[in-house]
Design a protein around this motif. Structure first.
Motif, PDB file in Angstrom:
ATOM      1  N   GLN A   1       0.825  -1.209   0.106  1.00  0.00           N
ATOM      2  CA  GLN A   1       0.027  -0.073  -0.065  1.00  0.00           C
ATOM      3  C   GLN A   1       0.826   1.075  -0.095  1.00  0.00           C
ATOM      4  O   GLN A   1       0.350   2.407  -0.154  1.00  0.00           O
ATOM      5  CB  GLN A   1      -0.945   0.022   1.456  1.00  0.00           C
ATOM      6  N   MET A   2       2.127   1.123   0.266  1.00  0.00           N
ATOM      7  CA  MET A   2       3.129   2.382   0.371  1.00  0.00           C
ATOM      8  C   MET A   2       2.967   3.359  -0.902  1.00  0.00           C
ATOM      9  O   MET A   2       2.906   4.461  -0.843  1.00  0.00           O
ATOM     10  CB  MET A   2       4.576   1.997   0.721  1.00  0.00           C
ATOM     11  N   PRO A   3       3.153   2.462  -2.168  1.00  0.00           N
ATOM     12  CA  PRO A   3       3.301   3.243  -3.471  1.00  0.00           C
ATOM     13  C   PRO A   3       1.983   3.962  -3.559  1.00  0.00           C
ATOM     14  O   PRO A   3       2.202   5.577  -3.754  1.00  0.00           O
ATOM     15  CB  PRO A   3       3.409   2.281  -4.658  1.00  0.00           C
TER      16      PRO A   3
ATOM     17  N   GLU B   1      -2.937   6.027  -8.336  1.00  0.00           N
ATOM     18  CA  GLU B   1      -3.344   4.606  -8.355  1.00  0.00           C
ATOM     19  C   GLU B   1      -2.709   4.056  -9.320  1.00  0.00           C
ATOM     20  O   GLU B   1      -2.205   2.758  -9.250  1.00  0.00           O
ATOM     21  CB  GLU B   1      -4.955   4.364  -8.680  1.00  0.00           C
ATOM     22  N   GLU B   2      -2.613   4.701 -10.578  1.00  0.00           N
ATOM     23  CA  GLU B   2      -2.166   4.079 -11.882  1.00  0.00           C
ATOM     24  C   GLU B   2      -0.334   4.144 -11.579  1.00  0.00           C
ATOM     25  O   GLU B   2       0.320   3.262 -11.873  1.00  0.00           O
ATOM     26  CB  GLU B   2      -1.995   4.712 -13.018  1.00  0.00           C
ATOM     27  N   MET B   3       0.027   4.962 -10.861  1.00  0.00           N
ATOM     28  CA  MET B   3       1.528   4.949 -10.371  1.00  0.00           C
ATOM     29  C   MET B   3       1.760   4.092  -9.526  1.00  0.00           C
ATOM     30  O   MET B   3       3.059   3.318  -9.700  1.00  0.00           O
ATOM     31  CB  MET B   3       1.911   6.701  -9.871  1.00  0.00           C
TER      32      MET B   3
ATOM     33  N   ILE C   1      11.146   8.135 -10.574  1.00  0.00           N
ATOM     34  CA  ILE C   1       9.768   7.842 -10.952  1.00  0.00           C
ATOM     35  C   ILE C   1       8.917   9.165 -10.694  1.00  0.00           C
ATOM     36  O   ILE C   1       8.252   9.483 -11.542  1.00  0.00           O
ATOM     37  CB  ILE C   1       9.128   6.788 -10.345  1.00  0.00           C
ATOM     38  N   LEU C   2       9.060   9.763  -9.381  1.00  0.00           N
ATOM     39  CA  LEU C   2       8.479  10.871  -9.146  1.00  0.00           C
ATOM     40  C   LEU C   2       8.777  12.039  -9.938  1.00  0.00           C
ATOM     41  O   LEU C   2       7.920  12.782 -10.256  1.00  0.00           O
ATOM     42  CB  LEU C   2       8.928  11.324  -7.441  1.00  0.00           C
ATOM     43  N   LYS C   3      10.064  12.211 -10.193  1.00  0.00           N
ATOM     44  CA  LYS C   3      10.449  13.596 -10.981  1.00  0.00           C
ATOM     45  C   LYS C   3       9.731  13.093 -12.480  1.00  0.00           C
ATOM     46  O   LYS C   3       9.222  14.191 -12.935  1.00  0.00           O
ATOM     47  CB  LYS C   3      11.986  13.382 -11.062  1.00  0.00           C
ATOM     48  N   LYS C   4       9.770  12.105 -13.160  1.00  0.00           N
ATOM     49  CA  LYS C   4       9.280  11.680 -14.539  1.00  0.00           C
ATOM     50  C   LYS C   4       7.853  11.935 -14.080  1.00  0.00           C
ATOM     51  O   LYS C   4       7.030  12.744 -15.328  1.00  0.00           O
ATOM     52  CB  LYS C   4       9.386  10.369 -14.947  1.00  0.00           C
ATOM     53  N   TRP C   5       6.955  11.606 -13.329  1.00  0.00           N
ATOM     54  CA  TRP C   5       5.560  11.905 -13.205  1.00  0.00           C
ATOM     55  C   TRP C   5       5.408  13.471 -12.841  1.00  0.00           C
ATOM     56  O   TRP C   5       4.728  14.163 -13.454  1.00  0.00           O
ATOM     57  CB  TRP C   5       5.178  11.165 -11.887  1.00  0.00           C
ATOM     58  N   MET C   6       6.169  14.304 -12.150  1.00  0.00           N
ATOM     59  CA  MET C   6       6.211  15.617 -12.213  1.00  0.00           C
ATOM     60  C   MET C   6       6.348  16.095 -13.407  1.00  0.00           C
ATOM     61  O   MET C   6       5.433  16.897 -13.799  1.00  0.00           O
ATOM     62  CB  MET C   6       7.221  16.016 -11.149  1.00  0.00           C
ATOM     63  N   THR C   7       7.213  15.815 -14.370  1.00  0.00           N
ATOM     64  CA  THR C   7       7.559  16.339 -15.635  1.00  0.00           C
ATOM     65  C   THR C   7       6.349  15.887 -16.505  1.00  0.00           C
ATOM     66  O   THR C   7       6.258  16.834 -17.538  1.00  0.00           O
ATOM     67  CB  THR C   7       8.818  15.958 -16.268  1.00  0.00           C
ATOM     68  N   ARG C   8       5.630  15.054 -16.346  1.00  0.00           N
ATOM     69  CA  ARG C   8       4.371  14.799 -17.053  1.00  0.00           C
ATOM     70  C   ARG C   8       3.271  15.425 -16.502  1.00  0.00           C
ATOM     71  O   ARG C   8       1.894  15.162 -16.816  1.00  0.00           O
ATOM     72  CB  ARG C   8       4.109  13.279 -17.172  1.00  0.00           C
ATOM     73  N   ASP C   9       3.429  16.440 -15.538  1.00  0.00           N
ATOM     74  CA  ASP C   9       2.251  17.112 -14.913  1.00  0.00           C
ATOM     75  C   ASP C   9       1.346  16.184 -14.042  1.00  0.00           C
ATOM     76  O   ASP C   9       0.114  16.554 -14.100  1.00  0.00           O
ATOM     77  CB  ASP C   9       1.630  17.990 -15.827  1.00  0.00           C
TER      78      ASP C   9
ATOM     79  N   LEU D   1       4.320  -1.068  -7.959  1.00  0.00           N
ATOM     80  CA  LEU D   1       4.433  -2.258  -7.459  1.00  0.00           C
ATOM     81  C   LEU D   1       4.792  -3.437  -8.557  1.00  0.00           C
ATOM     82  O   LEU D   1       5.624  -4.232  -8.302  1.00  0.00           O
ATOM     83  CB  LEU D   1       2.940  -2.570  -7.127  1.00  0.00           C
ATOM     84  N   ASN D   2       4.531  -2.982  -9.858  1.00  0.00           N
ATOM     85  CA  ASN D   2       4.918  -3.914 -10.931  1.00  0.00           C
ATOM     86  C   ASN D   2       6.736  -3.845 -11.164  1.00  0.00           C
ATOM     87  O   ASN D   2       7.308  -4.851 -11.281  1.00  0.00           O
ATOM     88  CB  ASN D   2       4.429  -3.751 -12.245  1.00  0.00           C
ATOM     89  N   PHE D   3       6.937  -2.795 -11.056  1.00  0.00           N
ATOM     90  CA  PHE D   3       8.385  -2.519 -11.199  1.00  0.00           C
ATOM     91  C   PHE D   3       9.214  -3.020 -10.157  1.00  0.00           C
ATOM     92  O   PHE D   3      10.409  -3.556 -10.525  1.00  0.00           O
ATOM     93  CB  PHE D   3       8.768  -0.882 -11.176  1.00  0.00           C
TER      94      PHE D   3
END
Length: 180
Positions: A83-85, A166-168, A152-160, A173-175
Motif C-alpha cells: 500500500q506504500m506506493p 493509483e496508476e503510478m 519515477i516521481l520526477k518523471k511523473w512531475m515532468t508529465r504534470d 508495484l510492478n517495477f
C-alpha cells in the motif's frame, strides 16, 4: 535526562522555512539571499544561523517536515509494503507545487538524498521479501530503491502528474515486483 523543546526556536525555524518557501514562489533559488529570508521572516540573521547554515539546509528542513507528516500518516493507517506506493504518490500529488519549485530551481536532488534516510527509518514498514547478506547490501538496496522512487516521481512531475496516484502505484508495484 529529558531535553525540553524551545517553542520560540520551533516558531523561528517555521517562520524561516515559510518565508523561504514564499520567496521561492516569487524568484529563483539562486537569487534569494539569507538577508531576504530573514527580512521576510521578520528575524535577524543571527537567528537564521542559529538554526540553519545555508538555504539548502532550510529546504532539507522543509523536506524533513514533510517526511514526518507522511510517516505519521502511514503509521496511523497501518499501511503494508503493497500500500506504500499509493500513499507515496497520493501524498506527493498534494505537494506537487513544492516539487515543481524544487525541479525549477535544480534542487530536486535534495529529495533523493533524504529518501535514503527515510527508507531506513521506514524499514519496519517497507519490509523486504529477501534476506540480505550484510548491512552494506541493505544500504545499497535502500539507495537503489530511493533513487528509483525519486526518478519515477520526477518523471511523473515532468508529465504534470498525468497518471493518477493509483496508476503510478500499480506501475511501481510492478517495477519492484511487489504483488498485491
Amino acid at each position: 535526562m529529558t531535553t525540553s523543546v524551545n517553542p520560540i526556536a520551533i516558531r523561528s525555524k517555521k517562520w524561516i522555512c515559510d518565508a523561504f518557501l514564499e520567496l521561492l514562489q516569487e524568484k529563483p533559488y539562486n537569487n534569494i539571499t539569507i538577508t531576504e529570508i530573514c527580512d521576510k521572516a521578520d528575524l535577524v540573521r543571527k537567528t537564521f544561523y542559529r538554526h540553519f547554515n545555508s538555504k539548502e539546509s532550510v529546504l532539507v528542513a522543509v523536506i524533513d517536515s514533510m517526511f514526518e507528516d507522511f510517516y505519521n500518516y502511514i503509521q496511523t493507517q497501518n499501511f503494508g509494503p503493497d500500500q506504500m506506493p499509493l500513499a507515496y504518490f497520493t501524498y506527493w500529488e498534494k505537494h506537487k507545487n513544492f516539487l515543481s519549485i524544487l525541479i525549477e530551481n535544480q534542487q530536486f536532488s535534495l529529495l533523493n538524498d533524504q529518501f535514503v534516510i527515510y527508507l531506513e527509518a521506514m524499514a519496519h514498514i517497507v519490509g523486504s521479501k529477501r534476506a540480505y547478506q550484510s548491512e552494506l547490501e541493505k544500504e545499497y538496496m535502500r539507495t537503489m530503491l530511493a533513487g528509483g522512487l525519486w526518478s519515477i516521481l520526477k518523471k511523473w512531475m515532468t508529465r504534470d502528474c498525468s497518471e493518477s496516484p493509483e496508476e503510478m502505484a500499480r506501475m511501481t508495484l510492478n517495477f519492484f515486483d511487489i504483488k498485491k
